[in-house]
Scaffold this motif. Structure first.
Motif, short mmCIF file in Angstrom:
data_model
loop_
_atom_site.label_atom_id
_atom_site.label_comp_id
_atom_site.label_asym_id
_atom_site.label_seq_id
_atom_site.Cartn_x
_atom_site.Cartn_y
_atom_site.Cartn_z
N ARG A 1 0.84 -1.20 0.00
CA ARG A 1 0.00 0.00 0.00
C ARG A 1 0.87 1.25 0.00
NH1 ARG A 1 -5.09 -0.52 1.99
NH2 ARG A 1 -5.36 1.60 1.24
N PHE A 2 0.30 2.36 -0.46
CA PHE A 2 1.04 3.60 -0.51
C PHE A 2 0.91 4.31 0.85
CE2 PHE A 2 1.82 3.70 -5.04
CZ PHE A 2 0.84 2.88 -5.55
N PRO A 3 2.00 4.54 1.56
CA PRO A 3 1.90 5.22 2.86
C PRO A 3 1.81 6.73 2.68
CG PRO A 3 4.17 4.67 2.42
CD PRO A 3 3.38 4.15 1.26
N THR A 4 0.73 7.17 2.07
CA THR A 4 0.63 8.59 1.71
C THR A 4 -0.67 9.23 2.17
OG1 THR A 4 -0.33 7.94 -0.41
CG2 THR A 4 2.04 8.28 -0.37
N GLN A 5 -1.36 8.62 3.13
CA GLN A 5 -2.72 9.05 3.44
C GLN A 5 -2.84 10.52 3.82
OE1 GLN A 5 -1.31 6.29 4.34
NE2 GLN A 5 -2.67 4.56 4.01
N LEU A 6 -2.05 10.95 4.78
CA LEU A 6 -2.19 12.33 5.25
C LEU A 6 -1.72 13.32 4.19
CD1 LEU A 6 -1.23 12.07 9.02
CD2 LEU A 6 -3.47 11.97 7.94
N ARG A 7 -0.74 12.92 3.39
CA ARG A 7 -0.32 13.80 2.29
C ARG A 7 -1.48 14.03 1.33
NH1 ARG A 7 3.64 11.68 -2.32
NH2 ARG A 7 1.65 10.78 -2.97
N GLU A 8 -2.21 12.97 1.02
CA GLU A 8 -3.32 13.11 0.09
C GLU A 8 -4.44 13.96 0.69
OE1 GLU A 8 -4.06 9.01 -0.48
OE2 GLU A 8 -2.21 8.71 -1.59
N LEU A 9 -4.69 13.79 1.99
CA LEU A 9 -5.68 14.65 2.64
C LEU A 9 -5.22 16.10 2.62
CD1 LEU A 9 -6.80 12.60 5.79
CD2 LEU A 9 -7.96 12.81 3.59
N ALA A 10 -3.93 16.33 2.80
CA ALA A 10 -3.40 17.69 2.76
C ALA A 10 -3.61 18.32 1.39
CB ALA A 10 -1.92 17.70 3.13
N ARG A 11 -3.40 17.53 0.34
CA ARG A 11 -3.61 18.06 -1.01
C ARG A 11 -5.08 18.42 -1.24
NH1 ARG A 11 0.21 14.70 -5.28
NH2 ARG A 11 2.21 15.41 -4.41
N LEU A 12 -5.97 17.55 -0.78
CA LEU A 12 -7.39 17.84 -0.94
C LEU A 12 -7.78 19.09 -0.16
CD1 LEU A 12 -8.82 14.22 -0.68
CD2 LEU A 12 -8.81 15.67 -2.70
N ALA A 13 -7.29 19.22 1.07
CA ALA A 13 -7.61 20.40 1.88
C ALA A 13 -7.08 21.67 1.21
CB ALA A 13 -7.02 20.24 3.28
N ALA A 14 -5.86 21.60 0.70
CA ALA A 14 -5.28 22.78 0.03
C ALA A 14 -6.09 23.12 -1.22
CB ALA A 14 -3.83 22.51 -0.33
N GLY A 15 -6.47 22.11 -1.99
CA GLY A 15 -7.25 22.36 -3.19
C GLY A 15 -8.60 22.97 -2.89
N CYS A 16 -9.17 22.61 -1.75
CA CYS A 16 -10.47 23.15 -1.35
C CYS A 16 -10.35 24.50 -0.65
CB CYS A 16 -11.19 22.16 -0.44
SG CYS A 16 -11.71 20.65 -1.30
N GLY A 17 -9.12 25.01 -0.56
CA GLY A 17 -8.92 26.34 -0.01
C GLY A 17 -8.64 26.42 1.47
N ASP A 18 -8.53 25.27 2.15
CA ASP A 18 -8.27 25.28 3.59
C ASP A 18 -6.79 25.02 3.83
OD1 ASP A 18 -8.24 25.00 6.36
OD2 ASP A 18 -10.17 23.95 6.41
N ARG A 19 -5.98 26.08 3.72
CA ARG A 19 -4.53 25.93 3.86
C ARG A 19 -4.15 25.53 5.28
NH1 ARG A 19 -2.47 25.78 -1.17
NH2 ARG A 19 -0.42 26.42 -0.42
N GLU A 20 -4.87 26.04 6.27
CA GLU A 20 -4.55 25.71 7.66
C GLU A 20 -4.70 24.21 7.91
OE1 GLU A 20 -6.05 26.83 12.21
OE2 GLU A 20 -6.75 27.99 10.47
N LEU A 21 -5.80 23.64 7.42
CA LEU A 21 -6.00 22.21 7.59
C LEU A 21 -4.97 21.42 6.79
CD1 LEU A 21 -7.86 20.09 8.89
CD2 LEU A 21 -9.26 20.15 6.80
N ALA A 22 -4.59 21.93 5.62
CA ALA A 22 -3.59 21.25 4.79
C ALA A 22 -2.26 21.16 5.54
CB ALA A 22 -3.42 21.99 3.47
#
Length: 482
Positions: A116-137
């Motif tokens: 499996r790809f150990p990238t879960q939080l990185r992917e969530l960070a990208r989604l948060a940044a894309g949705c405009g929530d830089r703090e959550l990213a």
């Protein structure tokens, strides 16, 4: 048959069809199969897609019907916060991502399964940044997972995303330092995709000598990117960079991937196709044609593994498509070099291979006109126009023929009134086709109706969020409006 119809659909249409088919079946699948389906449908965030799927909010359309998880994930991938808040409530995106984070951190199996790809939080960070929530990213990217006993791979993935966020926010010095520390602490210097990023951050920070030194050492380092069957390869690096639309960097790895491939194998077909696609994006049509010609000449020998593989899978149309692409790109290169006789020869062959593929007209018509060869431009225009008009007369419900003719008219700045009628007819037949909406947008743009073009292009992005073409059109149309 269905296979041939599917191959003629745009990627956005293929995806929408797949989502509709799978929506009713996804909950009936065994857990392992369900997990594989999620990861296949949403490869952009393979590590966290399962957590996202199982924490998706309940959402309903205007008629009160439940909106499936597949459609919600598609909108989240597109960072469509307006839609998600409309159907699932304000703050739905933030709540969804936070619930997904909790599920990941509470379930070590999601972060430590073999393969499996150990990238879960990185992917969530990208989604948060894309949705405009830089703090959550930044929160996702900087959580200290090592204290939780989670693997180093997850920690490294977070650091990579934090570096990217810093670079985007105007702090390339911090980004470059993060990358340097990552290499020194975890000996990850052989990951060439990371090296490409670090070199860019150094250049942005003005540290040119260090960037040059790292760039020179890059080719002395073995490969560690493992995308194809666990085997490090130049093709894997090129594929990763191409997915990010970094075509100059991708080209550096696509060339050796093609040159080192066995020309009689199926891997050579994909290597040549990737190299040609990258060179086309960089507008090097002669080199793109050379890559395809090398494949066709060397790979299609009798009884070669490449021929057997393509024929056994029924991919005859792929061979025809590659042959036609080679001729189209060769024709463009000849026009640019002023060799118009050779250009017309290649155009003639391309027309016989694919009589209704107007790309050769789209590419060559304006170049011929610009080179003072209006008569030749008119000749190829008339030839393809006649072929498409005959197709429409014989098959009046062929939406693709209407669309292709409208696209040719628009891209050649000809008969825009007729183009509008044709494009509207195609959209009426298939209103959820991003390809047809894109043609209608191009017609409006060419006719000076820029706002209509922009509105339609945003619809295209909603239908096919993975295509960079539509996002480039937003920039192109917006620039024209200023």
């Amino acid at each position: 048959g269905p296979g041939s119809i599917f191959s003629w659909m745009g990627r956005g249409e293929q995806r929408q069809l797949a989502l509709q088919v799978l929506e009713a079946e996804i909950n009936q699948l065994a857990p392992d199969t369900e997990r594989a389906v999620w990861m296949r449908l949403f490869p952009e965030f393979p590590g966290c897609v399962e957590a996202l799927a199982h924490t998706a909010p309940e959402a309903h359309d205007d008629e009160g019907r439940n909106i499936g998880k597949l459609q919600l994930l598609e909108k989240l991938h597109n960072w469509d916060t307006e839609y998600l808040e409309e159907v699932a409530g304000k703050g739905a995106v933030t709540d969804w991502l936070v619930r997904a984070e909790r599920r990941i951190l509470a379930n070590p199996e999601l972060t430590n399964q073999p393969g499996r790809f150990p990238t879960q939080l990185r992917e969530l960070a990208r989604l948060a940044a894309g949705c405009g929530d830089r703090e959550l990213a930044y929160r996702f990217a900087q959580t200290d997972v090592r204290q939780m006993g989670l693997p180093d791979g997850l920690y490294q993935a977070q650091w990579l995303e934090a570096a990217r966020l810093h670079a985007e926010d105007g702090f390339p010095e911090i980004a470059a330092e993060r990358m340097r520390l990552l290499r020194s602490r975890f000996d990850e210097g052989t990951d060439h995709v990371r090296l490409v990023d670090e070199i860019k951050y150094l250049l942005l920070a003005g540290r040119y000598d260090q960037a040059v030194e790292l760039d020179r050492s890059r080719w002395l380092r073995p490969l560690s990117v493992q995308r194809y069957y666990g085997i490090p390869s130049y093709a894997a690096v090129a594929d990763s960079l191409q997915e990010r639309h970094d075509y100059p960097a991708a080209l550096e790895y696509a060339v050796p991937a093609f040159l080192l491939s066995d020309y009689s194998s199926i891997s050579a077909y994909w290597a040549a196709s990737d190299l040609s696609r990258i060179q086309e994006e960089l507008l090097d049509f002669a080199a793109s044609a050379d890559a395809l010609r090398g494949l066709l000449v060397e790979g299609l020998q009798p009884r070669s593994a490449l021929v057997n593989e393509l024929v056994s899978r029924g991919f005859h149309s792929s061979l025809r498509y590659s042959a036609e692409r080679e001729r189209v790109h060769r024709a463009v290169a000849c026009v640019e070099q002023g060799d118009f006789n050779q250009a017309m020869r290649h155009i003639d062959i391309a027309a016989r291979l694919q009589p209704q593929d107007v790309e050769v007209v789209v590419q060559c018509f304006p170049r011929l006109v610009g080179a003072g060869q209006a008569a030749l431009a008119e000749r190829i225009f008339a030839r393809f126009e006649q072929a498409l008009l005959q197709q429409i007369e014989a098959w009046p419900t062929d939406a693709t023929a209407y669309n292709n003719l409208a696209w040719m008219y628009a891209r050649c700045d000809r008969k825009l009134d007729e183009a509008l009628q044709l494009a509207e007819r195609a959209v009426a037949m298939a209103p959820d086709s991003a390809t047809y909406l894109d043609t209608l947008a191009e017609v409006h743009y060419r006719a000076g109706r820029v706002q209509q073009a922009l509105d339609l292009t945003w619809q295209c992005i909603r239908l096919d969020p993975r295509s960079p073409h539509y996002r480039r059109n937003v920039q192109r149309f917006s620039s024209a409006r200023q």
